[in-house]
Design a protein around this motif. Structure first.
Motif, PDB file in Angstrom:
ATOM      1  N   UNK A   1      21.564  73.796  38.958  1.00 45.17           N
ATOM      2  CA  UNK A   1      21.385  74.398  37.636  1.00 45.17           C
ATOM      3  C   UNK A   1      22.733  74.893  37.086  1.00 45.17           C
ATOM      4  N   UNK A   2      23.517  75.543  37.942  1.00 44.46           N
ATOM      5  CA  UNK A   2      24.823  76.048  37.498  1.00 44.46           C
ATOM      6  C   UNK A   2      25.779  74.900  37.161  1.00 44.46           C
ATOM      7  N   UNK A   3      25.763  73.860  37.981  1.00 44.48           N
ATOM      8  CA  UNK A   3      26.619  72.705  37.709  1.00 44.48           C
ATOM      9  C   UNK A   3      26.231  72.038  36.393  1.00 44.48           C
ATOM     10  N   UNK A   4      24.939  71.946  36.137  1.00 44.77           N
ATOM     11  CA  UNK A   4      24.475  71.317  34.897  1.00 44.77           C
ATOM     12  C   UNK A   4      24.903  72.121  33.680  1.00 44.77           C
ATOM     13  N   UNK A   5      24.819  73.435  33.759  1.00 42.11           N
ATOM     14  CA  UNK A   5      25.247  74.264  32.629  1.00 42.11           C
ATOM     15  C   UNK A   5      26.750  74.142  32.390  1.00 42.11           C
ATOM     16  N   UNK A   6      27.520  74.025  33.451  1.00 47.54           N
ATOM     17  CA  UNK A   6      28.967  73.860  33.281  1.00 47.54           C
ATOM     18  C   UNK A   6      29.286  72.502  32.652  1.00 47.54           C
ATOM     19  N   UNK A   7      28.605  71.440  33.106  1.00 47.00           N
ATOM     20  CA  UNK A   7      28.809  70.127  32.488  1.00 47.00           C
ATOM     21  C   UNK A   7      28.340  70.124  31.032  1.00 47.00           C
ATOM     22  N   UNK A   8      27.290  70.881  30.744  1.00 45.79           N
ATOM     23  CA  UNK A   8      26.823  70.980  29.361  1.00 45.79           C
ATOM     24  C   UNK A   8      27.877  71.643  28.475  1.00 45.79           C
ATOM     25  N   UNK A   9      28.565  72.654  29.043  1.00 51.40           N
ATOM     26  CA  UNK A   9      29.646  73.303  28.290  1.00 51.40           C
ATOM     27  C   UNK A   9      30.756  72.295  27.984  1.00 51.40           C
ATOM     28  N   UNK A  10      31.131  71.475  28.960  1.00 53.59           N
ATOM     29  CA  UNK A  10      32.171  70.478  28.726  1.00 53.59           C
ATOM     30  C   UNK A  10      31.715  69.413  27.731  1.00 53.59           C
ATOM     31  N   UNK A  11      30.448  69.015  27.840  1.00 49.98           N
ATOM     32  CA  UNK A  11      29.943  68.003  26.906  1.00 49.98           C
ATOM     33  C   UNK A  11      29.931  68.524  25.481  1.00 49.98           C
ATOM     34  N   UNK A  12      29.536  69.786  25.298  1.00 50.54           N
ATOM     35  CA  UNK A  12      29.550  70.363  23.948  1.00 50.54           C
ATOM     36  C   UNK A  12      30.976  70.533  23.431  1.00 50.54           C
ATOM     37  N   UNK A  13      31.913  70.797  24.350  1.00 49.25           N
ATOM     38  CA  UNK A  13      33.315  70.884  23.937  1.00 49.25           C
ATOM     39  C   UNK A  13      33.812  69.517  23.467  1.00 49.25           C
ATOM     40  N   UNK A  14      33.476  68.457  24.197  1.00 48.63           N
ATOM     41  CA  UNK A  14      33.875  67.105  23.788  1.00 48.63           C
ATOM     42  C   UNK A  14      33.201  66.736  22.474  1.00 48.63           C
ATOM     43  N   UNK A  15      31.949  67.149  22.346  1.00 47.90           N
ATOM     44  CA  UNK A  15      31.221  66.872  21.098  1.00 47.90           C
ATOM     45  C   UNK A  15      31.866  67.605  19.921  1.00 47.90           C
ATOM     46  N   UNK A  16      32.352  68.824  20.168  1.00 46.13           N
ATOM     47  CA  UNK A  16      32.995  69.600  19.113  1.00 46.13           C
ATOM     48  C   UNK A  16      34.330  68.961  18.713  1.00 46.13           C
TER      49      UNK A  16
END
Length: 324
Positions: free
Chosen positions: A157-172
């Motif tokens: 769960x923690x790893x997924x949230x961290x990858x989600x943060x990176x994905x949203x950063x790339x999306x931004x």
């Protein structure tokens, strides 16, 4: 016709069967010798086999059977009962000691004689571990596998949230309209990483450790909400801070590389949801095998509230204020 001339009413003639000529001829000959088992010829036929004769000349003695008296039988039964009672008392004392150790661990972390070991931080770090965790010591063997799987799910769960943060950063970086998603992804990572550990992992750990009905029900309520959150995150509604399927597919035409990375994170969210549903069912099946119940959970909650020092202090202050 001579056979019919005999008088059937006359006395029968006594006939001696041994007077038959064939019988007298056989018995009159000396062809059959008298058999003597103790003759020399018979002894020679034994081929030298001798039968040992017991040299004991003592007479057989029949020892009398000793029947215990009723008093002796009652004394032996009483001694056996006392032995069993002592064994039961010893086992009860051992169980009480273990239960007292578990209660002391819950009430006072310093009084248990063991330092907190989670999170495993270095000694020079200013923040010290906050919890004590040992699966082999505190969790029964039949619950260790499920409890470890829940711990691994929290890490995933923690790893997924961290990858989600990176994905949203790339999306931004690819789309300036993704600033809201990036900001919310940071918030979700900060809140849901420790929140999941405290709100649903630690309650289920305590439930398996001390067979707490209240902890089981608290875990079921919070974890069901967590499953719903996983499903929403995997869907990926725009401006919700989640790199799910909808927002990832919408980026395919704009930037394929960013879309692929976001699709991978959406797959992580989907696996999270599936694993959460499976573990929820597994914990529920384990819960049904224990003695936990809703009535017991109510009693534990009432006792916990009454014995809480904060509640006692607030109640005393309120009572004194009302009296004044």
């Amino acid at each position: 016709m001579s056979a019919f001339d005999n008088n059937p009413f006359a006395d029968p003639v006594d006939v001696n069967p041994f007077q038959d000529p064939s019988v007298t001829q056989v018995t009159g000959t000396d062809t059959i010798e008298e058999y003597n088992p103790f003759s020399a010829r018979t002894l020679d036929n034994l081929n030298g086999v001798t039968i040992p004769i017991s040299a004991s000349t003592q007479p057989a003695v029949l020892h009398p059977t000793v029947v215990p008296s009723p008093q002796a039988t009652a004394a032996a039964a009483q001694a056996e009962l006392l032995k069993q009672q002592a064994e039961l008392e010893r086992k009860a004392a051992e169980l009480e000691r273990k239960e007292q150790e578990l209660q002391n661990r819950d009430r006072d972390t310093t009084g248990r004689g063991k330092e907190n070991n989670w999170p495993p931080l270095p000694r020079f770090f200013p923040i010290k571990p906050c919890f004590y965790q040992d699966f082999n010591e505190e969790i029964p063997p039949e619950f260790q596998r499920v409890c470890k799987m829940l711990y691994y799910l929290w890490m995933y769960h923690c790893v997924t949230l961290f990858l989600n943060l990176l994905a949203c950063l790339v999306y931004f970086t690819a789309n300036t309209a993704g600033g809201v998603d990036f900001g919310l992804s940071i918030l979700w990572f900060i809140l849901f990483t420790p929140g999941a550990f405290i709100c649903w992992y630690r309650p289920v750990y305590k439930a398996f450790r001390s067979d707490s009905s209240f902890s089981f029900f608290f875990y079921f309520f919070i974890f069901a909400f967590q499953v719903i959150v996983y499903i929403i995150q995997s869907v990926g509604i725009p401006r919700w801070g989640n790199s799910g399927w909808i927002i990832s597919i919408s980026m395919i035409r704009t930037n394929l590389a960013v879309a692929v990375f976001m699709l991978v994170v959406a797959g992580f969210f989907t696996v999270n949801a599936v694993l959460a549903v499976m573990l929820l069912k597994m914990v529920h099946s384990k819960y049904r095998r224990t003695e936990a119940s809703f009535e017991k959970a109510q009693q534990e909650f009432s006792l916990g509230v009454i014995s809480n020092r904060t509640f006692q202090t607030a109640a005393t202050t309120a009572a004194s204020s009302a009296f004044q």
